[in-house]
Design a protein around this motif. Structure first.
Motif, PDB file in Angstrom:
ATOM      1  N   THR A   1       4.991  -1.912  -9.478  1.00 56.43           N
ATOM      2  CA  THR A   1       3.888  -2.604  -8.801  1.00 56.43           C
ATOM      3  C   THR A   1       4.419  -3.634  -7.810  1.00 56.43           C
ATOM      4  OG1 THR A   1       3.728  -4.199 -10.617  1.00 56.43           O
ATOM      5  CG2 THR A   1       2.335  -2.257 -10.746  1.00 56.43           C
ATOM      6  N   SER A   2       5.405  -4.408  -8.257  1.00 56.42           N
ATOM      7  CA  SER A   2       5.989  -5.414  -7.365  1.00 56.42           C
ATOM      8  C   SER A   2       6.774  -4.757  -6.242  1.00 56.42           C
ATOM      9  CB  SER A   2       6.899  -6.353  -8.168  1.00 56.42           C
ATOM     10  OG  SER A   2       6.147  -7.098  -9.109  1.00 56.42           O
ATOM     11  N   LEU A   3       7.481  -3.670  -6.558  1.00 56.27           N
ATOM     12  CA  LEU A   3       8.214  -2.964  -5.502  1.00 56.27           C
ATOM     13  C   LEU A   3       7.246  -2.409  -4.460  1.00 56.27           C
ATOM     14  CD1 LEU A   3      10.847  -1.034  -7.650  1.00 56.27           C
ATOM     15  CD2 LEU A   3      11.284  -2.963  -6.125  1.00 56.27           C
ATOM     16  N   GLY A   4       6.098  -1.913  -4.921  1.00 60.61           N
ATOM     17  CA  GLY A   4       5.086  -1.436  -3.978  1.00 60.61           C
ATOM     18  C   GLY A   4       4.537  -2.556  -3.123  1.00 60.61           C
ATOM     19  N   ASN A   5       4.314  -3.717  -3.738  1.00 60.46           N
ATOM     20  CA  ASN A   5       3.840  -4.867  -2.970  1.00 60.46           C
ATOM     21  C   ASN A   5       4.857  -5.290  -1.915  1.00 60.46           C
ATOM     22  OD1 ASN A   5       1.510  -4.954  -4.497  1.00 60.46           O
ATOM     23  ND2 ASN A   5       2.267  -6.521  -5.886  1.00 60.46           N
ATOM     24  N   ILE A   6       6.134  -5.270  -2.310  1.00 60.20           N
ATOM     25  CA  ILE A   6       7.194  -5.643  -1.364  1.00 60.20           C
ATOM     26  C   ILE A   6       7.235  -4.664  -0.200  1.00 60.20           C
ATOM     27  CG2 ILE A   6       9.697  -5.841  -1.077  1.00 60.20           C
ATOM     28  CD1 ILE A   6       9.800  -6.818  -4.011  1.00 60.20           C
ATOM     29  N   LEU A   7       7.225  -3.371  -0.520  1.00 54.41           N
ATOM     30  CA  LEU A   7       7.269  -2.354   0.532  1.00 54.41           C
ATOM     31  C   LEU A   7       6.047  -2.465   1.434  1.00 54.41           C
ATOM     32  CD1 LEU A   7       8.634   0.142   1.738  1.00 54.41           C
ATOM     33  CD2 LEU A   7       7.352   1.551   0.109  1.00 54.41           C
ATOM     34  N   GLY A   8       4.874  -2.661   0.832  1.00 56.21           N
ATOM     35  CA  GLY A   8       3.662  -2.800   1.644  1.00 56.21           C
ATOM     36  C   GLY A   8       3.702  -4.015   2.560  1.00 56.21           C
ATOM     37  N   SER A   9       4.211  -5.122   2.034  1.00 60.70           N
ATOM     38  CA  SER A   9       4.304  -6.335   2.855  1.00 60.70           C
ATOM     39  C   SER A   9       5.278  -6.156   4.010  1.00 60.70           C
ATOM     40  CB  SER A   9       4.729  -7.530   1.986  1.00 60.70           C
ATOM     41  OG  SER A   9       3.769  -7.797   0.994  1.00 60.70           O
ATOM     42  N   LEU A  10       6.408  -5.503   3.715  1.00 59.28           N
ATOM     43  CA  LEU A  10       7.404  -5.295   4.769  1.00 59.28           C
ATOM     44  C   LEU A  10       6.880  -4.355   5.851  1.00 59.28           C
ATOM     45  CD1 LEU A  10      10.671  -4.984   2.634  1.00 59.28           C
ATOM     46  CD2 LEU A  10       9.900  -6.942   3.992  1.00 59.28           C
ATOM     47  N   ILE A  11       6.157  -3.304   5.451  1.00 58.97           N
ATOM     48  CA  ILE A  11       5.574  -2.390   6.439  1.00 58.97           C
ATOM     49  C   ILE A  11       4.518  -3.108   7.269  1.00 58.97           C
ATOM     50  CG2 ILE A  11       4.162  -0.323   6.723  1.00 58.97           C
ATOM     51  CD1 ILE A  11       5.548   0.846   4.282  1.00 58.97           C
ATOM     52  N   ALA A  12       3.677  -3.888   6.589  1.00 55.06           N
ATOM     53  CA  ALA A  12       2.645  -4.629   7.318  1.00 55.06           C
ATOM     54  C   ALA A  12       3.262  -5.626   8.288  1.00 55.06           C
ATOM     55  CB  ALA A  12       1.732  -5.345   6.326  1.00 55.06           C
ATOM     56  N   ALA A  13       4.323  -6.315   7.842  1.00 53.33           N
ATOM     57  CA  ALA A  13       4.985  -7.290   8.707  1.00 53.33           C
ATOM     58  C   ALA A  13       5.630  -6.626   9.921  1.00 53.33           C
ATOM     59  CB  ALA A  13       6.044  -8.056   7.911  1.00 53.33           C
ATOM     60  N   GLU A  14       6.092  -5.388   9.751  1.00 54.16           N
ATOM     61  CA  GLU A  14       6.751  -4.684  10.841  1.00 54.16           C
ATOM     62  C   GLU A  14       5.797  -4.391  11.999  1.00 54.16           C
ATOM     63  OE1 GLU A  14       9.846  -2.946  12.905  1.00 54.16           O
ATOM     64  OE2 GLU A  14       9.941  -4.046  11.000  1.00 54.16           O
ATOM     65  N   PHE A  15       4.527  -4.120  11.674  1.00 59.76           N
ATOM     66  CA  PHE A  15       3.582  -3.703  12.708  1.00 59.76           C
ATOM     67  C   PHE A  15       2.489  -4.724  13.010  1.00 59.76           C
ATOM     68  CE2 PHE A  15       5.007   0.262  10.571  1.00 59.76           C
ATOM     69  CZ  PHE A  15       5.650   0.844  11.649  1.00 59.76           C
ATOM     70  N   VAL A  16       2.422  -5.808  12.227  1.00 60.82           N
ATOM     71  CA  VAL A  16       1.265  -6.697  12.333  1.00 60.82           C
ATOM     72  C   VAL A  16       1.132  -7.333  13.713  1.00 60.82           C
ATOM     73  CG1 VAL A  16       2.496  -8.745  11.466  1.00 60.82           C
ATOM     74  CG2 VAL A  16       0.011  -8.544  11.153  1.00 60.82           C
ATOM     75  N   GLU A  17       2.240  -7.584  14.392  1.00 61.02           N
ATOM     76  CA  GLU A  17       2.180  -8.252  15.683  1.00 61.02           C
ATOM     77  C   GLU A  17       2.119  -7.278  16.859  1.00 61.02           C
ATOM     78  OE1 GLU A  17       5.527 -10.848  15.770  1.00 61.02           O
ATOM     79  OE2 GLU A  17       4.602 -12.372  14.501  1.00 61.02           O
ATOM     80  N   SER A  18       2.348  -5.990  16.582  1.00 64.54           N
ATOM     81  CA  SER A  18       2.324  -5.002  17.665  1.00 64.54           C
ATOM     82  C   SER A  18       1.138  -4.055  17.551  1.00 64.54           C
ATOM     83  CB  SER A  18       3.631  -4.195  17.677  1.00 64.54           C
ATOM     84  OG  SER A  18       3.840  -3.557  16.424  1.00 64.54           O
ATOM     85  N   ASP A  19       0.901  -3.514  16.346  1.00 66.23           N
ATOM     86  CA  ASP A  19      -0.199  -2.571  16.147  1.00 66.23           C
ATOM     87  C   ASP A  19      -0.616  -2.636  14.686  1.00 66.23           C
ATOM     88  OD1 ASP A  19      -1.984  -0.501  15.945  1.00 66.23           O
ATOM     89  OD2 ASP A  19      -0.701   0.997  16.897  1.00 66.23           O
ATOM     90  N   TRP A  20      -1.587  -3.501  14.377  1.00 69.93           N
ATOM     91  CA  TRP A  20      -1.945  -3.728  12.983  1.00 69.93           C
ATOM     92  C   TRP A  20      -2.504  -2.465  12.317  1.00 69.93           C
ATOM     93  CZ3 TRP A  20      -6.829  -2.671  11.436  1.00 69.93           C
ATOM     94  CH2 TRP A  20      -7.857  -2.709  12.384  1.00 69.93           C
ATOM     95  N   GLY A  21      -3.002  -1.521  13.100  1.00 69.58           N
ATOM     96  CA  GLY A  21      -3.511  -0.285  12.518  1.00 69.58           C
ATOM     97  C   GLY A  21      -2.442   0.477  11.764  1.00 69.58           C
ATOM     98  N   LEU A  22      -1.203   0.442  12.265  1.00 72.26           N
ATOM     99  CA  LEU A  22      -0.090   1.119  11.598  1.00 72.26           C
ATOM    100  C   LEU A  22       0.250   0.461  10.264  1.00 72.26           C
ATOM    101  CD1 LEU A  22       2.276   1.827  14.630  1.00 72.26           C
ATOM    102  CD2 LEU A  22       0.804   3.461  13.412  1.00 72.26           C
TER     103      LEU A  22
END
Length: 401
Positions: free
Chosen positions: A67-88
């Motif tokens: 669960t925590s690993l999923g949260n970490i992966l989700g946060s990192l993916i969201a952080a990668e695209f949040v400033e360029s294309d939040w839809g991704l």
């Protein structure tokens, strides 16, 4: 998982298709929530089917790190695209979840019986072992105990009848046909909602998880924004820092499981961690943003203390209550009990972030942390009767030893 991935993907396509209707987002989130919450009772049951009760806290604690690993992966993916294309930030996790769901569909075996394996340790074997155990520990009794255990195990492996197979069938594993002589009132039936609620400890743990999950999910959804608002860090760095809370959660889940196995007192383990979480939330609120090192250290500690009880209740405790002695010979209760406990916690997971947003806007972030401290104290208070029982049992075992 397939439906959850599709829901997440539909949320993300709102950006390229310029969807700005509030009810579209509400509907997609609601549908996704229904499918996601339906998964947890099933996966806890599957793990319980395969690993039994031996070192249950440790096994579930390690397993729950996903669960925590999923949260970490989700946060990192969201952080990668949040400033360029939040839809991704939504579309990419949705695609990943859908693909993994298809793989699970192809290869997951819910129950050892489905592929001809013997279940880990049957309830009858545990009872026989306990019934023939010797308090005096003489060598003759010990030899007799070993002989009895080996005799029973051989007989069990060679002569598993239809009733025994039916008894260990899981609610997630309806592949084996029912014997024509087994009536609906026999032990293979799943229990009802009200009977599951009457199992000792289900109500207390459910309500405690409501508040524990309220705190955990408030951190999950609001921590990146809080770090960005209380520091000078960028949005991307704030999201990356928030993952240390989940790293602490991995350590906390394993630590809670080990302590529960060692002491045999799940409620007391949860209570101790919740008790320490309250002052640590206060400390993090006031000095957590003073430096990068302080932020990381306190996030690790807070994550450990907040997620430890939450992980223990939703896994090992739920599995233990789902096989409670009060159920007698009825073996199909694990998923129902898990659903009740985790479902109650999911209500808290929905209420917490909603309240945090309103409190932050009206009264500031300090009051959000006061709200979280009160929630942890309520979670601790709701476990007080079970803690008292655990302490009495622990003292009794110490006197016997």
């Amino acid at each position: 998982m397939l439906a959850s991935g599709i829901s997440c993907y539909l949320f993300g396509i709102a950006r390229p298709y310029n969807i700005h209707n509030l009810w579209y987002f509400v509907l997609v989130q609601a549908v996704g929530g229904v499918f996601q919450t339906s998964g947890w009772p099933g996966v806890v049951t599957v793990v319980g089917n395969w690993f039994g009760k031996g070192k249950r806290g440790l096994i579930f604690g390690i397993w729950n790190s996903h669960t925590s690993l999923g949260n970490i992966l989700g946060s990192l993916i969201a952080a990668e695209f949040v400033e360029s294309d939040w839809g991704l930030s939504f579309m990419v996790p949705g695609i990943i979840m859908g693909l993994i769901g298809f793989i699970i569909f192809l290869f997951l075996v819910p129950n050892p019986i489905d592929i001809g394996c013997i279940p880990p340790v049957s309830p009858k074997y545990r009872k026989l072992d306990a019934a023939h155990s010797s308090d005096e520990g003489s060598s003759a009794d010990e030899c007799e105990n070993i002989h009895n255990r080996l005799t029973y195990r051989c007989a069990y492996r060679e002569q598993v009848d239809v009733d025994d197979i039916e008894n260990v069938r899981s609610e997630t594993s309806p592949i084996l046909p029912r014997h024509r002589h087994i009536q609906e009132s026999d032990r293979g039936n799943a229990i009802g909602f009200m009977k599951a609620m009457m199992i000792p400890g289900v109500v207390e743990y459910s309500l405690s998880l409501f508040f524990a999950k309220l705190v955990s999910y408030t951190f999950l959804y609001w921590l990146p924004l809080y770090i960005a608002a209380s520091t000078t860090y960028s949005t991307t760095l704030s999201a990356d820092l928030s993952t240390f809370f989940d790293v602490g959660g991995i350590i906390g889940a394993i630590a809670a499981g080990v302590l529960s196995d060692y002491s045999g007192t799940s409620a007391l383990t949860c209570a101790v961690m919740l008790g320490f979480a309250v002052p640590m939330l206060f400390v993090y609120d006031y000095i957590g943003s003073t430096s990068l090192a302080t932020t990381i250290l306190l996030l690790l500690i807070v994550g450990l203390l907040v997620n430890g009880p939450y992980a223990l209740i939703t896994t090992a405790v739920s599995a233990e209550l789902g096989t409670h002695p009060s159920l007698g010979n009825n073996s199909k209760a694990l998923a129902t009990v898990t659903a009740i406990i985790d479902g109650t916690g999911s209500i808290g997971a929905a209420v917490g972030p909603l309240l945090a947003g309103m409190v932050a806007n009206w009264a500031g972030w300090h009051n959000v942390f006061y709200m979280l401290m009160i929630a942890d104290m309520l979670a601790l208070l709701l476990l007080s009767r079970l803690v008292y029982r655990d302490v009495k049992l622990f003292r009794r075992r110490r006197r016997i030893v």
